[in-house]
Design a protein around this motif. Structure first.
Motif, PDB file in Angstrom:
ATOM      1  N   SER A  11       0.637  -1.294   0.107  1.00 36.68           N
ATOM      2  CA  SER A  11       0.177   0.477  -0.177  1.00 36.68           C
ATOM      3  C   SER A  11       1.007   1.183  -0.452  1.00 36.68           C
ATOM      4  O   SER A  11       2.391   1.016   0.462  1.00 36.68           O
ATOM      5  N   TRP A  12       0.205   2.115  -0.418  1.00 38.29           N
ATOM      6  CA  TRP A  12       0.912   3.519  -0.754  1.00 38.29           C
ATOM      7  C   TRP A  12       1.595   4.266   0.704  1.00 38.29           C
ATOM      8  O   TRP A  12       1.959   4.947   0.539  1.00 38.29           O
ATOM      9  N   ASP A  13      -0.070   3.569   1.655  1.00 37.98           N
ATOM     10  CA  ASP A  13       0.449   4.079   2.859  1.00 37.98           C
ATOM     11  C   ASP A  13       1.603   3.861   3.665  1.00 37.98           C
ATOM     12  O   ASP A  13       1.242   4.756   4.641  1.00 37.98           O
ATOM     13  N   GLU A  14       2.436   2.854   3.576  1.00 33.47           N
ATOM     14  CA  GLU A  14       3.538   2.798   3.491  1.00 33.47           C
ATOM     15  C   GLU A  14       4.556   4.055   3.577  1.00 33.47           C
ATOM     16  O   GLU A  14       5.580   4.409   4.669  1.00 33.47           O
ATOM     17  N   PHE A  15       4.662   4.287   2.858  1.00 31.67           N
ATOM     18  CA  PHE A  15       5.181   6.040   2.502  1.00 31.67           C
ATOM     19  C   PHE A  15       4.574   7.490   2.562  1.00 31.67           C
ATOM     20  O   PHE A  15       5.430   7.468   2.905  1.00 31.67           O
ATOM     21  N   ALA A  16       4.508   6.720   3.429  1.00 27.24           N
ATOM     22  CA  ALA A  16       3.100   8.571   3.771  1.00 27.24           C
ATOM     23  C   ALA A  16       3.495   8.288   6.064  1.00 27.24           C
ATOM     24  O   ALA A  16       2.852   8.783   5.897  1.00 27.24           O
ATOM     25  N   LEU A  17       3.891   7.221   6.219  1.00 24.92           N
ATOM     26  CA  LEU A  17       4.014   7.083   7.734  1.00 24.92           C
ATOM     27  C   LEU A  17       5.623   8.176   7.932  1.00 24.92           C
ATOM     28  O   LEU A  17       6.607   7.926   7.347  1.00 24.92           O
ATOM     29  N   PRO A  18       5.796   8.125   9.182  1.00 29.25           N
ATOM     30  CA  PRO A  18       7.220   9.053   9.876  1.00 29.25           C
ATOM     31  C   PRO A  18       8.093   8.593   9.027  1.00 29.25           C
ATOM     32  O   PRO A  18       9.368   9.314   8.493  1.00 29.25           O
ATOM     33  N   ASP A  19       8.334   7.108   9.054  1.00 28.15           N
ATOM     34  CA  ASP A  19       9.113   6.770   9.996  1.00 28.15           C
ATOM     35  C   ASP A  19       9.546   5.622   7.609  1.00 28.15           C
ATOM     36  O   ASP A  19      10.609   5.304   8.095  1.00 28.15           O
ATOM     37  N   ALA A  20       8.988   6.353   6.895  1.00 24.11           N
ATOM     38  CA  ALA A  20       8.917   5.945   5.472  1.00 24.11           C
ATOM     39  C   ALA A  20      10.038   7.041   4.760  1.00 24.11           C
ATOM     40  O   ALA A  20      10.407   7.970   5.136  1.00 24.11           O
ATOM     41  N   PRO A  21      10.973   6.552   4.199  1.00 22.18           N
ATOM     42  CA  PRO A  21      11.815   6.985   3.451  1.00 22.18           C
ATOM     43  C   PRO A  21      11.673   8.161   2.446  1.00 22.18           C
ATOM     44  O   PRO A  21       9.591   8.015   2.159  1.00 22.18           O
ATOM     45  N   ARG A  22      12.005   9.524   2.716  1.00 23.00           N
ATOM     46  CA  ARG A  22      11.605  10.510   2.079  1.00 23.00           C
ATOM     47  C   ARG A  22      11.924  10.771   0.355  1.00 23.00           C
ATOM     48  O   ARG A  22      12.618  10.370  -0.394  1.00 23.00           O
ATOM     49  N   MET A  23      10.465  11.263  -0.466  1.00 18.47           N
ATOM     50  CA  MET A  23      10.494  10.791  -2.028  1.00 18.47           C
ATOM     51  C   MET A  23      10.856  12.598  -2.529  1.00 18.47           C
ATOM     52  O   MET A  23      10.883  13.004  -1.982  1.00 18.47           O
ATOM     53  N   ASP A  24      12.037  11.832  -2.788  1.00 19.16           N
ATOM     54  CA  ASP A  24      12.409  12.930  -4.463  1.00 19.16           C
ATOM     55  C   ASP A  24      10.945  13.199  -5.442  1.00 19.16           C
ATOM     56  O   ASP A  24      10.544  14.166  -6.109  1.00 19.16           O
ATOM     57  N   PHE A  25      11.166  12.294  -6.047  1.00 23.03           N
ATOM     58  CA  PHE A  25       9.846  11.576  -7.188  1.00 23.03           C
ATOM     59  C   PHE A  25       8.600  10.789  -6.817  1.00 23.03           C
ATOM     60  O   PHE A  25       9.334   9.950  -6.425  1.00 23.03           O
ATOM     61  N   VAL A  26       7.711  10.943  -7.104  1.00 28.14           N
ATOM     62  CA  VAL A  26       6.888  10.200  -7.312  1.00 28.14           C
ATOM     63  C   VAL A  26       6.066  10.194  -8.839  1.00 28.14           C
ATOM     64  O   VAL A  26       5.509  11.656  -9.721  1.00 28.14           O
ATOM     65  N   PHE A  27       6.163   8.847  -9.164  1.00 26.01           N
ATOM     66  CA  PHE A  27       4.978   8.550 -10.763  1.00 26.01           C
ATOM     67  C   PHE A  27       4.082   7.793 -10.504  1.00 26.01           C
ATOM     68  O   PHE A  27       4.448   6.510 -10.266  1.00 26.01           O
ATOM     69  N   THR A  28       3.156   7.956 -10.899  1.00 25.16           N
ATOM     70  CA  THR A  28       1.525   7.834 -11.257  1.00 25.16           C
ATOM     71  C   THR A  28       1.951   6.671 -12.579  1.00 25.16           C
ATOM     72  O   THR A  28       2.664   7.738 -13.626  1.00 25.16           O
ATOM     73  N   VAL A  29       1.531   5.347 -13.141  1.00 24.24           N
ATOM     74  CA  VAL A  29       2.048   4.664 -14.482  1.00 24.24           C
ATOM     75  C   VAL A  29       0.495   4.843 -14.460  1.00 24.24           C
ATOM     76  O   VAL A  29       0.546   3.245 -15.215  1.00 24.24           O
ATOM     77  N   CYS A  30      -0.473   4.301 -14.360  1.00 26.16           N
ATOM     78  CA  CYS A  30      -1.811   4.022 -14.340  1.00 26.16           C
ATOM     79  C   CYS A  30      -3.062   5.280 -14.363  1.00 26.16           C
ATOM     80  O   CYS A  30      -2.699   6.131 -13.514  1.00 26.16           O
ATOM     81  N   ASP A  31      -4.251   5.317 -15.716  1.00 28.77           N
ATOM     82  CA  ASP A  31      -4.737   6.231 -15.073  1.00 28.77           C
ATOM     83  C   ASP A  31      -5.086   6.560 -13.648  1.00 28.77           C
ATOM     84  O   ASP A  31      -5.436   7.660 -12.964  1.00 28.77           O
ATOM     85  N   GLN A  32      -6.236   5.458 -13.290  1.00 26.35           N
ATOM     86  CA  GLN A  32      -6.152   5.327 -11.902  1.00 26.35           C
ATOM     87  C   GLN A  32      -6.613   5.788 -11.024  1.00 26.35           C
ATOM     88  O   GLN A  32      -6.815   6.650  -9.992  1.00 26.35           O
ATOM     89  N   ALA A  33      -4.643   5.258 -10.507  1.00 29.43           N
ATOM     90  CA  ALA A  33      -3.778   5.713  -9.312  1.00 29.43           C
ATOM     91  C   ALA A  33      -3.325   7.271  -9.981  1.00 29.43           C
ATOM     92  O   ALA A  33      -3.757   8.045  -8.639  1.00 29.43           O
ATOM     93  N   ALA A  34      -3.933   7.808 -10.727  1.00 26.50           N
ATOM     94  CA  ALA A  34      -2.930   9.344 -10.775  1.00 26.50           C
ATOM     95  C   ALA A  34      -4.381  10.341 -10.744  1.00 26.50           C
ATOM     96  O   ALA A  34      -4.223  11.757 -10.000  1.00 26.50           O
ATOM     97  N   ALA A  35      -5.616   9.738 -10.814  1.00 27.71           N
ATOM     98  CA  ALA A  35      -6.798  10.352 -10.396  1.00 27.71           C
ATOM     99  C   ALA A  35      -7.813  10.299  -9.094  1.00 27.71           C
ATOM    100  O   ALA A  35      -8.067  11.123  -8.915  1.00 27.71           O
ATOM    101  N   GLU A  36      -6.897   9.574  -7.855  1.00 26.49           N
ATOM    102  CA  GLU A  36      -6.980   9.551  -6.865  1.00 26.49           C
ATOM    103  C   GLU A  36      -6.080  10.160  -5.787  1.00 26.49           C
ATOM    104  O   GLU A  36      -5.218  10.925  -6.929  1.00 26.49           O
ATOM    105  N   GLU A  37      -6.736  10.729  -4.571  1.00 22.15           N
ATOM    106  CA  GLU A  37      -6.341  11.597  -4.185  1.00 22.15           C
ATOM    107  C   GLU A  37      -5.092  11.174  -3.463  1.00 22.15           C
ATOM    108  O   GLU A  37      -5.129   9.343  -2.437  1.00 22.15           O
ATOM    109  N   CYS A  38      -3.880  11.418  -3.701  1.00 23.48           N
ATOM    110  CA  CYS A  38      -2.901   9.984  -2.725  1.00 23.48           C
ATOM    111  C   CYS A  38      -2.481  11.050  -0.876  1.00 23.48           C
ATOM    112  O   CYS A  38      -2.625  12.367  -1.163  1.00 23.48           O
TER     113      CYS A  38
END
Length: 170
Positions: free
Chosen positions: A68-95
Motif C-alpha cells: 500500500s502507498w500508505d507505507e510511504f506516508a508514515l513518519p519513518d518512511a523514506p522521503r521521496m524526491d519523485f513520485v510517478f503514477t503509471v496508471c490513469d486510475q491512480a493518477a485520478a485518486e487523491e494521494c
C-alpha cells in the motif's frame, strides 16, 4: 558525495506496471536512484507475468512485493524526491501527503495485467509495458537533475510521460 534520489512508482494494484518501474529504476539508476512501488489498493501479489519477465531479463525480484502507498506516508518512511503514477486510475485518486513535496508526474501506460488472450499476447503486453517504462526511466535517469530548476525539471518529467522523447533507432 552524490545524492541518491528516492523514486516511488504508483499504480492502483501494485502488481505489474509500478513493480516493473521499481525494478527497472533500481537497475538503470543504481547509485543515483533508489526506487520503490506501491498501490492505492494493492493486489497482494506481484503479477506472475511481471515476475517472469523481470527474472528473464536478469532483474533481482527478491524484494518485490505488492504494498500500500500508505507505507510511504508514515513518519519513518523514506522521503521521496519523485513520485510517478503509471496508471490513469491512480493518477485520478487523491494521494496521501508525501513529506518533502516530491516532484510528481503521470507516466500512464496500458495495463498489461488487463490483457486477455493467448500466452503470447499477454507476454507481449508485459514486454511492451517494460519497454516503454525502460525508455522513460533511461531518459529520466540521464537528466542533469541537480542542475535543473524545479520548473524545467517538472516540464521534462511531463514530456517523458507524454512520450515526447526521441525514440532510439538502435
Amino acid at each position: 558525495m552524490t545524492k541518491t534520489y528516492n523514486v516511488l512508482f504508483l499504480c492502483t494494484g501494485n502488481s505489474a506496471r509500478s513493480i516493473l518501474g521499481e525494478a527497472i529504476m533500481n537497475a538503470e539508476g543504481a547509485g543515483k536512484f533508489h526506487a520503490y512501488s506501491a498501490g492505492s489498493r494493492p493486489a497482494g501479489d506481484v503479477n506472475p507475468y511481471a515476475l517472469a519477465l523481470l527474472k528473464r531479463l536478469g532483474h533481482d525480484v527478491s524484494d518485490l512485493r505488492s504494498k500500500s502507498w500508505d507505507e510511504f506516508a508514515l513518519p519513518d518512511a523514506p522521503r521521496m524526491d519523485f513520485v510517478f503514477t503509471v496508471c490513469d486510475q491512480a493518477a485520478a485518486e487523491e494521494c496521501p501527503f508525501w513529506p518533502g513535496q516530491p516532484m510528481t508526474a503521470h507516466w500512464g501506460l496500458a495495463d498489461p495485467a488487463a490483457v486477455r488472450g493467448s500466452e503470447a499476447e499477454i507476454t507481449l503486453a508485459f514486454s511492451e509495458a517494460y519497454r516503454m517504462l525502460r525508455q522513460r526511466i533511461s531518459t529520466f535517469a540521464s537528466l542533469p537533475i541537480a542542475s535543473l530548476d524545479r520548473m524545467s525539471l517538472k516540464n521534462r518529467l511531463d514530456e517523458i510521460g507524454r512520450d515526447a522523447i526521441p525514440v532510439s533507432t538502435e
